[in-house]
Design an enzyme around this catalytic site. Structure first.
Site, PDB file in Angstrom:
ATOM      1  N   TYR A  55      14.573  -3.878  -1.632  1.00 39.38           N
ATOM      2  CA  TYR A  55      15.739  -4.751  -1.495  1.00 39.38           C
ATOM      3  C   TYR A  55      16.400  -5.083  -2.824  1.00 39.38           C
ATOM      4  CZ  TYR A  55      13.595  -5.179   3.059  1.00 39.38           C
ATOM      5  OH  TYR A  55      13.042  -4.904   4.281  1.00 39.38           O
ATOM      6  N   GLY A  56      16.039  -4.396  -3.907  1.00 39.60           N
ATOM      7  CA  GLY A  56      16.697  -4.645  -5.178  1.00 39.60           C
ATOM      8  C   GLY A  56      15.766  -4.502  -6.361  1.00 39.60           C
ATOM      9  N   LYS A  59      10.817  -3.305  -9.022  1.00 35.64           N
ATOM     10  CA  LYS A  59      11.749  -2.696  -8.069  1.00 35.64           C
ATOM     11  C   LYS A  59      11.159  -2.787  -6.675  1.00 35.64           C
ATOM     12  CE  LYS A  59      14.091   0.720 -10.995  1.00 35.64           C
ATOM     13  NZ  LYS A  59      14.443   2.156 -11.156  1.00 35.64           N
ATOM     14  N   ASP A  64       8.290 -15.282   4.725  1.00 34.43           N
ATOM     15  CA  ASP A  64       7.876 -14.020   4.100  1.00 34.43           C
ATOM     16  C   ASP A  64       6.913 -14.308   2.954  1.00 34.43           C
ATOM     17  OD1 ASP A  64       7.744 -11.276   3.794  1.00 34.43           O
ATOM     18  OD2 ASP A  64       9.522 -11.159   2.512  1.00 34.43           O
TER      19      ASP A  64
END
Length: 496
Positions: A202-203, A199, A319
């Site tokens: 963002y999701g 988790k 990222d």
């Protein structure tokens, strides 16, 4: 009740529909004035479901039956027009159990069929036309690069096809875009979610099963919808098939529990992210070299534009971090999470930075991002920020590599300089103002592999972006070192 009022009620029925027919019993007489008690239903002047009048009536209009009383015989004469059935009788409660003749019901149903069937056919044809238009548009946007002779899924002899069979059938070497778009939507609806394996802000990431095989399902939160769109766009339009890039299978927008979910289906790697792996595992120098080489290879594949009819533009990740790198069974790694990626095509002269409001992870931001001096219109700038982050990932791996029996606990970059969730300003002070870099343990210099990787790290951390190594140079350096020391693996293990 006055006869005028009763007639007004019937007039409403007549004016609001069409009269089917009106029956006159043969023995009904205009001079008959003996009061009758009649059944009363769906009429406003009923008293205990009864009423008093000179004639009892039973009507049917718009599938609503009414029973009541008329005071004059003239009220029984309703114009013979379609839509209203009316019947009068002249004995007590004679209208209580009266029924509409079958022929009248048949005529009414016939009217429904005459009107309803053409409307239904028109609706079906309209839906089919819309579906055809959408299908043609989808087919045009997502061309299936499969020869017509092999476009059907080949079922292995003796059993149903597995996920591997189907994926290999559609995703031959170099195709890189997962299953065909229409197959993706079918497949995503057949996946069963088994357990949540991660988790984030963002999701969530779930392990799912499809045709007996495990797949990873990344479910994006509604606030990170742009990342889902971006990854879906990149995976469906760009040739990304590479052993060190997370294998894409499907992307779909599905409905669960009355809410819309954004799914990205990929290969499943049970060892999890590099961040998780380093928490509980240590490496030997050869394992460290294998991981570092695989990450550099994946980054080279992203950064390199492929020319030709079936080529693809170059991609900068933006990222890169240990949480966005997955560990494979063979000890190699693959790069994941392209939600912030930047696309650049030198041949077509365009730069696509997307419209995602998210920024990268602050702990891994390069100096030029932190001090906002990055040249946002130059693609090379984004590649150079990836190299900065690559150096930090290599540092994380080397900390967990055992040399002479010594290994360090896992720690994130700059753990001793900033808090666990550093702010933008805190990172800017450490990296840009004070120009600190992660410290390197002395043991790294006592081993040839780690010493070479440590040198690469330092060259990834130059303050000036243009002075940093390229991903291709990092890969070539590590690869050459790996080849030069293949013969000496047993000796290195003895040194440990």
């Amino acid at each position: 009740m006055k006869s005028a009022e009763v007639f007004a009620v019937l007039s409403v029925l007549v004016n609001s529909g069409h009269c089917l027919q009106c029956y006159d019993p043969a023995d009904l007489s205009k001079d008959k004035v003996v009061p009758l008690q009649c059944a009363c239903e769906n009429v406003y002047d009923c008293v205990n479901n009864t009423c008093w009048g000179n004639y009892c009536y039973h009507t049917l209009h718009n599938e609503v039956e009414r029973r009541g009383c008329f005071q004059t015989f003239e009220q029984c004469h309703v114009p013979d027009i379609s839509g209203l059935y009316c019947n009068c009788c002249f004995t007590h409660f004679c209208n209580e159990n009266s029924e509409v003749p079958a022929k009248d019901l048949v005529q009414e149903k016939s009217m429904v069929l005459l009107v309803g069937v053409p409307v239904l056919v028109l609706v079906v044809m309209s839906m089919a036309a819309c579906g055809l238009v959408l299908w043609l548009r989808t087919k045009r946007q997502h061309t299936i690069l499969v020869d017509h002779k092999t476009s059907m899924i080949k079922v292995p002899i003796g059993g149903d096809p597995t996920y591997g069979d189907i994926f290999d059938e559609f995703c031959t070497s170099g195709s890189g875009t997962g299953l065909p778009y229409l197959v993706q939507m079918t497949m995503a609806r057949q996946i069963s979610l088994v357990e949540c394996v991660g988790k984030g802000r963002y999701g969530e990431v779930w392990r799912g099963t499809w045709m007996g095989e495990s797949v990873a399902v990344k479910i994006f939160s509604s606030r990170d919808e742009q990342s889902w769109f971006r990854e879906t766009e990149i995976y469906n339009t760009v040739q990304l098939r590479h052993e060190n890039i997370l294998g894409f299978i499907a992307s779909d927008m599905t409905s669960k529990n009355s809410s819309t979910q954004l799914w990205l289906v990929t290969h499943f790697h049970e060892l999890g992210s590099l961040y998780d792996f380093l928490q509980y595992s240590t490496l030997d120098p050869e394992g460290c070299l294998c991981m570092c080489l695989s990450i550099a290879s994946g980054l080279v594949h992203l950064h390199t534009e492929i020319l030709g009819m079936q080529g693809r533009p170059a991609i900068a990740h933006r990222d890169l971090k240990s949480r966005n790198i997955l560990v494979k069974r063979n000890g190699q790694c693959c790069i994941a999470d392209l939600g912030l990626a930047v696309i650049h095509s030198q041949s077509n002269d365009y730069l696509d930075v997307g419209n995602n409001p998210r920024v990268g992870t602050k702990r891994y931001m390069a100096p030029e991002v932190l001090d906002e001096s990055i040249r946002v219109n130059v693609f090379e700038s984004y590649k150079q920020t990836d190299i900065w982050a690559l150096g930090l990932v290599l540092w994380e791996i080397t900390r967990r590599t055992v040399v002479n029996g010594i290994v360090e606990e896992y720690r994130p970059p700059f753990f001793d300089m900033v808090p666990s969730d550093p702010s933008f300003e805190e990172m800017k002070k450490v990296v840009c103002v004070d120009q600190h870099r992660p410290s390197l343990h002395n043991r790294l210099h006592s081993h040839p592999i780690l010493s070479a990787i440590a040198k690469i790290m330092k060259e990834c951390w130059f303050q000036s972006p243009s002075a940093r190594l390229t991903a291709l140079r990092v890969r070539k350096t590590i690869s050459k070192f790996d080849q030069d020391h293949d013969y000496n693996i047993d000796k290195l293990k003895l040194d440990l």
